[in-house]
Design a protein around this motif. Structure first.
Motif, PDB file in Angstrom:
ATOM      1  N   VAL A   1       0.651  -1.174  -0.003  1.00  0.00           N
ATOM      2  CA  VAL A   1      -0.187   0.056   0.031  1.00  0.00           C
ATOM      3  C   VAL A   1       0.919   1.237   0.020  1.00  0.00           C
ATOM      4  O   VAL A   1       0.512   2.167  -0.788  1.00  0.00           O
ATOM      5  CB  VAL A   1      -0.923   0.140   1.157  1.00  0.00           C
ATOM      6  N   ALA A   2       1.689   1.315   0.862  1.00  0.00           N
ATOM      7  CA  ALA A   2       2.684   2.327   0.911  1.00  0.00           C
ATOM      8  C   ALA A   2       3.530   2.625  -0.351  1.00  0.00           C
ATOM      9  O   ALA A   2       3.641   3.706  -0.979  1.00  0.00           O
ATOM     10  CB  ALA A   2       3.704   2.182   2.062  1.00  0.00           C
ATOM     11  N   LEU A   3       4.080   1.440  -0.921  1.00  0.00           N
ATOM     12  CA  LEU A   3       4.962   1.708  -2.020  1.00  0.00           C
ATOM     13  C   LEU A   3       4.086   1.903  -3.317  1.00  0.00           C
ATOM     14  O   LEU A   3       4.823   2.264  -4.517  1.00  0.00           O
ATOM     15  CB  LEU A   3       5.585   0.247  -2.258  1.00  0.00           C
ATOM     16  N   SER A   4       2.763   1.721  -3.294  1.00  0.00           N
ATOM     17  CA  SER A   4       1.933   2.024  -4.619  1.00  0.00           C
ATOM     18  C   SER A   4       1.785   3.660  -4.857  1.00  0.00           C
ATOM     19  O   SER A   4       1.444   3.836  -6.019  1.00  0.00           O
ATOM     20  CB  SER A   4       0.622   1.515  -4.420  1.00  0.00           C
ATOM     21  N   GLY A   5       2.184   4.393  -3.738  1.00  0.00           N
ATOM     22  CA  GLY A   5       2.580   5.763  -3.855  1.00  0.00           C
ATOM     23  C   GLY A   5       3.745   6.456  -4.447  1.00  0.00           C
ATOM     24  O   GLY A   5       4.121   7.460  -4.177  1.00  0.00           O
ATOM     25  N   THR A   6       4.480   5.530  -4.727  1.00  0.00           N
ATOM     26  CA  THR A   6       5.899   5.949  -5.110  1.00  0.00           C
ATOM     27  C   THR A   6       6.436   5.318  -6.537  1.00  0.00           C
ATOM     28  O   THR A   6       5.645   4.605  -7.141  1.00  0.00           O
ATOM     29  CB  THR A   6       7.117   4.948  -4.017  1.00  0.00           C
ATOM     30  N   ASP A   7       7.502   5.699  -7.025  1.00  0.00           N
ATOM     31  CA  ASP A   7       7.957   5.218  -8.276  1.00  0.00           C
ATOM     32  C   ASP A   7       9.176   4.393  -8.182  1.00  0.00           C
ATOM     33  O   ASP A   7      10.190   4.242  -9.197  1.00  0.00           O
ATOM     34  CB  ASP A   7       8.096   6.367  -9.117  1.00  0.00           C
TER      35      ASP A   7
ATOM     36  N   TRP B   1       7.774   9.875  -3.592  1.00  0.00           N
ATOM     37  CA  TRP B   1       6.542  10.007  -3.256  1.00  0.00           C
ATOM     38  C   TRP B   1       5.719  10.691  -4.553  1.00  0.00           C
ATOM     39  O   TRP B   1       6.112  11.794  -4.808  1.00  0.00           O
ATOM     40  CB  TRP B   1       5.828  10.638  -1.879  1.00  0.00           C
ATOM     41  N   ILE B   2       4.642   9.802  -5.138  1.00  0.00           N
ATOM     42  CA  ILE B   2       4.164  10.405  -6.218  1.00  0.00           C
ATOM     43  C   ILE B   2       2.518  10.431  -6.032  1.00  0.00           C
ATOM     44  O   ILE B   2       1.960  10.803  -7.045  1.00  0.00           O
ATOM     45  CB  ILE B   2       4.475   9.650  -7.656  1.00  0.00           C
ATOM     46  N   GLY B   3       2.372  10.045  -4.889  1.00  0.00           N
ATOM     47  CA  GLY B   3       0.831  10.010  -4.646  1.00  0.00           C
ATOM     48  C   GLY B   3      -0.248   9.152  -5.435  1.00  0.00           C
ATOM     49  O   GLY B   3       0.469   7.754  -5.487  1.00  0.00           O
ATOM     50  N   THR B   4      -1.046   9.386  -6.117  1.00  0.00           N
ATOM     51  CA  THR B   4      -1.971   8.703  -6.758  1.00  0.00           C
ATOM     52  C   THR B   4      -1.659   8.502  -8.431  1.00  0.00           C
ATOM     53  O   THR B   4      -2.487   7.883  -8.994  1.00  0.00           O
ATOM     54  CB  THR B   4      -3.412   8.680  -6.405  1.00  0.00           C
ATOM     55  N   ARG B   5      -0.455   8.967  -8.718  1.00  0.00           N
ATOM     56  CA  ARG B   5      -0.277   8.852 -10.022  1.00  0.00           C
ATOM     57  C   ARG B   5      -0.154   7.426 -10.682  1.00  0.00           C
ATOM     58  O   ARG B   5      -0.604   7.440 -11.768  1.00  0.00           O
ATOM     59  CB  ARG B   5       1.211   9.503 -10.337  1.00  0.00           C
ATOM     60  N   ASN B   6       0.217   6.565  -9.940  1.00  0.00           N
ATOM     61  CA  ASN B   6       0.324   5.051 -10.541  1.00  0.00           C
ATOM     62  C   ASN B   6      -1.052   4.715 -10.802  1.00  0.00           C
ATOM     63  O   ASN B   6      -1.332   3.934 -11.897  1.00  0.00           O
ATOM     64  CB  ASN B   6       1.081   4.126  -9.412  1.00  0.00           C
TER      65      ASN B   6
ATOM     66  N   SER C   1       3.203  -2.707  -7.177  1.00  0.00           N
ATOM     67  CA  SER C   1       2.269  -2.543  -6.056  1.00  0.00           C
ATOM     68  C   SER C   1       0.966  -1.933  -6.293  1.00  0.00           C
ATOM     69  O   SER C   1      -0.136  -2.262  -5.351  1.00  0.00           O
ATOM     70  CB  SER C   1       3.223  -1.827  -4.942  1.00  0.00           C
ATOM     71  N   ALA C   2       0.789  -0.846  -6.996  1.00  0.00           N
ATOM     72  CA  ALA C   2      -0.604  -0.350  -7.321  1.00  0.00           C
ATOM     73  C   ALA C   2      -1.568  -1.300  -7.650  1.00  0.00           C
ATOM     74  O   ALA C   2      -2.859  -1.403  -7.382  1.00  0.00           O
ATOM     75  CB  ALA C   2      -0.327   0.916  -8.040  1.00  0.00           C
TER      76      ALA C   2
END
Length: 289
Positions: free
Chosen positions: A37-43, A52-57, A262-263
């Motif tokens: 969940v945490a890694l889904s907000g990163t690149d 950290w890129i938020g919900t971009r993925n 992860s997303a």
């Protein structure tokens, strides 16, 4: 009423046993889940610095990643096929075998045999059956259909192969539940003039509610974690895309995109939890009434 007093040694053993189970659960299940969940907000790609890129993925998944929607459609089809076709057929087989047919043990063994095989092995068997070059199906029917190469039909034939394994699993679970039903209930229904169908749907099936919960959870998990069989056939491509395959390709594939994968894993988690939590909440509401 006598209250048992636990010694320090008993409490230490209980604490160790429960603590070990909780730690293993946190380390192997909830830890990776929360990390995803945490890694889904990163690149993050596993090497570079976390950014950290938020919900971009999630936005990229919906707009710029065509395999995603194909995988969602295939997973929904997979779940519907197992839930509406394979599971009822497994229940039907269990009802027939519960009637103590002649050679019922042989039938039980034959239906349960595929369960001991992994889905990867089932995938290799599916290739022997459906291959356009050396497949048994084309050899017997005289057809030249490319069952596994045609993206319009390969998902259906692969679901049939997966259902072959699922039916035996469901059958043995329901059969155990049917054996536990009190025969007096069936006798009382017969005395009241109920037919066999009425007895099953109005008397027997309602008593199988705990079994239904187990079967539902197993069906959802089997449908959403499906990976081995399609990967063994063509690595989950050309019409056999599944969310689990996309997770693997993005996290451990050639172009490692751990945040992006992860997303997809989080979406897979949300879909599975939505089905299970909704059904369980409805079940508990009925029990309270």
């Amino acid at each position: 009423m006598i209250t048992r007093r636990y010694s320090r040694r008993d409490l230490a053993v209980l604490g160790f046993g429960l603590g070990a189970a909780v730690l293993v659960n946190l380390a192997l299940i909830w830890g990776p889940t929360l990390a995803s969940v945490a890694l889904s907000g990163t690149d993050w790609n596993g090497i570079s610095e976390l950014r950290w890129i938020g919900t971009r993925n999630y936005g990229d998944l919906a707009e710029e990643y065509p395999p995603f929607w194909s995988a969602v459609r295939n997973n929904v089809l997979w779940l519907a096929f197992l839930g509406l076709v394979a599971t009822p057929f497994g229940l039907f087989c269990a009802v027939l075998l519960d009637r103590r047919l002649r050679l019922s043990r042989v039938y039980q063994s034959a239906l349960y045999m595929p369960v001991v095989l992994s889905l990867a092995v089932v995938g290799f068997i599916a290739q022997l059956v459906y291959s356009s070059d050396y497949g048994v199906l084309n050899a017997v029917t005289g057809l030249t259909t490319d069952w596994l190469g045609d993206s319009s039909i390969n998902i259906w034939v692969v679901m049939v192969a997966a259902a072959w394994r699922h039916v035996g699993y469901v059958m043995i679970i329901y059969l155990a539940g049917l054996k536990a039903v009190d025969p007096a209930l069936k006798e009382a229904a017969a005395i009241d003039g109920a037919s066999e169908a009425q007895t099953f749907f109005r008397v027997v099936f309602p008593t199988l509610r705990p079994i239904n919960v187990i079967v539902l959870v197993i069906t959802v998990i089997e449908a959403l974690r499906a990976f081995d069989i399609v990967y063994a056939i063509n690595k989950g491509r050309n019409g056999l895309e599944l969310l689990s395959v996309l997770v693997t390709e993005n996290i451990v594939g050639e172009a490692s995109r751990i945040g992006f994968g992860s997303a997809i894993a989080v979406i897979l988690l949300v879909i599975s939890m939505a089905f299970i939590v909704t059904y369980l909440s409805q079940l508990f509401k009925e029990d309270r009434r």
